[in-house]
Design an enzyme around this catalytic site. Structure first.
Site, PDB file in Angstrom:
ATOM      1  N   PRO A 127       0.848  -1.200   0.000  1.00 30.88           N
ATOM      2  CA  PRO A 127       0.000   0.000   0.000  1.00 30.88           C
ATOM      3  C   PRO A 127       0.884   1.251   0.000  1.00 30.88           C
ATOM      4  O   PRO A 127       1.605   1.504   0.965  1.00 30.88           O
ATOM      5  CB  PRO A 127      -0.818  -0.122   1.289  1.00 30.88           C
ATOM      6  CG  PRO A 127       0.039  -0.963   2.194  1.00 30.88           C
ATOM      7  CD  PRO A 127       0.827  -1.888   1.315  1.00 30.88           C
ATOM      8  N   CYS A 128       0.845   2.003  -1.093  1.00 27.76           N
ATOM      9  CA  CYS A 128       1.854   3.037  -1.332  1.00 27.76           C
ATOM     10  C   CYS A 128       1.853   4.157  -0.300  1.00 27.76           C
ATOM     11  O   CYS A 128       2.919   4.713   0.004  1.00 27.76           O
ATOM     12  CB  CYS A 128       1.730   3.592  -2.747  1.00 27.76           C
ATOM     13  SG  CYS A 128       0.168   4.383  -3.137  1.00 27.76           S
ATOM     14  N   MET A 156      -7.110   9.455 -12.636  1.00 27.08           N
ATOM     15  CA  MET A 156      -7.104   9.164 -14.073  1.00 27.08           C
ATOM     16  C   MET A 156      -8.351   8.381 -14.471  1.00 27.08           C
ATOM     17  O   MET A 156      -8.990   8.671 -15.490  1.00 27.08           O
ATOM     18  CB  MET A 156      -5.838   8.371 -14.427  1.00 27.08           C
ATOM     19  CG  MET A 156      -4.548   9.161 -14.302  1.00 27.08           C
ATOM     20  SD  MET A 156      -3.064   8.120 -14.136  1.00 27.08           S
ATOM     21  CE  MET A 156      -3.077   7.212 -15.674  1.00 27.08           C
ATOM     22  N   HIS A 181      -4.896   5.449  -1.513  1.00 24.18           N
ATOM     23  CA  HIS A 181      -4.907   4.714  -2.777  1.00 24.18           C
ATOM     24  C   HIS A 181      -5.479   3.337  -2.485  1.00 24.18           C
ATOM     25  O   HIS A 181      -4.783   2.424  -2.056  1.00 24.18           O
ATOM     26  CB  HIS A 181      -3.495   4.586  -3.339  1.00 24.18           C
ATOM     27  CG  HIS A 181      -3.409   3.709  -4.562  1.00 24.18           C
ATOM     28  ND1 HIS A 181      -4.261   3.842  -5.635  1.00 24.18           N
ATOM     29  CD2 HIS A 181      -2.579   2.676  -4.868  1.00 24.18           C
ATOM     30  CE1 HIS A 181      -3.953   2.943  -6.551  1.00 24.18           C
ATOM     31  NE2 HIS A 181      -2.942   2.213  -6.108  1.00 24.18           N
ATOM     32  N   THR A 234      -1.335  -4.744 -13.114  1.00 25.90           N
ATOM     33  CA  THR A 234      -1.538  -3.432 -13.729  1.00 25.90           C
ATOM     34  C   THR A 234      -0.172  -2.774 -13.863  1.00 25.90           C
ATOM     35  O   THR A 234       0.600  -2.775 -12.910  1.00 25.90           O
ATOM     36  CB  THR A 234      -2.448  -2.534 -12.868  1.00 25.90           C
ATOM     37  OG1 THR A 234      -1.805  -2.259 -11.621  1.00 25.90           O
ATOM     38  CG2 THR A 234      -3.779  -3.198 -12.586  1.00 25.90           C
TER      39      THR A 234
END
Length: 323
Positions: A127-128, A156, A181, A234
């Site tokens: 998890p960034c 996006m 995120h 992804t």
């Protein structure tokens, strides 16, 4: 030329370097991976790609941590695989990756601290938000030189879905997804506009259905897992996001991006990395004006922030970090 490095040469890391090359970013590129054969294979392939691009003096080499001391940008993409299991099951929450990925990130952070790296760190490893917070604590690096890709992908995807419904270019959609995120992301419809027209007005005029708008959030959150189910990972979208951050930094574009940065004391969970609008330029990032969210949106934002604060603490405890 600038020196740009990636640590982790899987789908995301290799696509990131290729995207920069395709965008015309000339640099000395270093690829670092425990699997040096993989890194070497990508280096050879990238050299082939570069040979067909005129007036591009980029170089590509397999690197080590010691080579990164004077790098301008280091992107950390190392992670456990996110591919579906043999039964076809896909993980459904990025926080599930924390236990394994924080150990990987800790090793990398300690190496970059050892060599005295001073450039920009870009962290997409999930998890960034948590990973960026842990990385800053472990390294002690300037927080303004650490950016997680945050909700850039959610932004996006939201712009894409709105633009498809209205038949306009996604550049005409203004607004940022904020927060975590992942499942704790917030789409603040109160600040989203299309051609400077508020979403609320577009709904009232019948230009876009309210049901469609309400469904966007769940579709945005699920999109990554649908992609993973079909193609195992992804990487196109996230690589473009990383490339955008890199270009804003090395070219001093001072672009406002919805990325993960360290929150200050204006927020309920100061010190964590969380997505809010930030200006990205040659000095790293600086906070843009705080978004004026609705009461409901602010409550959701605060709840998600407090959760990330807790998970970040848990991650630091897991690696035995002490202040």
């Amino acid at each position: 030329m600038k020196k740009i490095a990636v640590i982790g040469c899987g789908f995301v890391g290799s696509t990131y370097i290729l995207d920069l090359l395709q965008q015309g970013v000339q640099a000395d590129y270093l690829l670092v991976d425990k699997n040096t054969n993989l890194a070497d294979g990508h280096v050879r392939d990238l050299r082939d790609s570069k040979s067909l691009k005129s007036h591009n003096g980029s170089t590509f080499n397999v690197g080590t941590y010691d080579d990164l001391k004077d790098a301008d940008v280091v992107a950390i993409t190392a992670s456990i695989p996110t591919v579906p299991t043999a039964d076809g099951e896909v993980f459904t929450d990025r926080l599930q990756l924390m236990t394994a990925n924080v150990k990987i990130l800790n090793e990398i952070a300690l190496e970059l601290k050892r060599v005295g790296f001073k450039g920009l760190s870009i962290i997409p490893t999930n998890p960034c938000d948590v990973m960026a917070g842990v990385y800053q604590k472990v390294t002690g690096f300037d927080p303004h030189k650490i950016i997680s890709t945050g909700c850039q992908l959610e932004t996006m995807r939201t712009r894409k879905m709105i633009s498809e419904a209205l038949g306009v270019n996604s550049d005409s959609v203004e607004g940022f997804v904020v927060g975590e995120h992942g499942s704790g992301a917030i789409v603040p419809w109160s600040v989203f506009r299309v051609g400077n027209v508020p979403m609320k007005q577009l709904i009232a005029e019948g230009k876009i259905k309210e049901e469609y708008v309400k469904d966007i959030f769940s579709r945005v959150v699920k999109e990554a897992f649908e992609i993973i189910k079909f193609k195992k990972a992804t990487y196109f979208g996230i690589a473009e996001s990383m490339s955008l951050i890199t270009r804003a930094y090395i070219y001093n574009l001072n672009t406002v991006l919805g990325v993960g940065v360290q929150l200050d004391d204006k927020y309920v969970a100061s010190g964590i990395y969380f997505t809010v609008p930030a200006v990205v330029g040659k000095h790293g990032w600086k906070l843009h004006s705080k978004l004026q969210l609705s009461q409901e949106e602010q409550a959701a934002f605060d709840k998600s922030a407090l959760n990330i604060q807790k998970v970040t603490k848990d991650a630091l405890d897991l690696i035995g970090f002490k202040n």
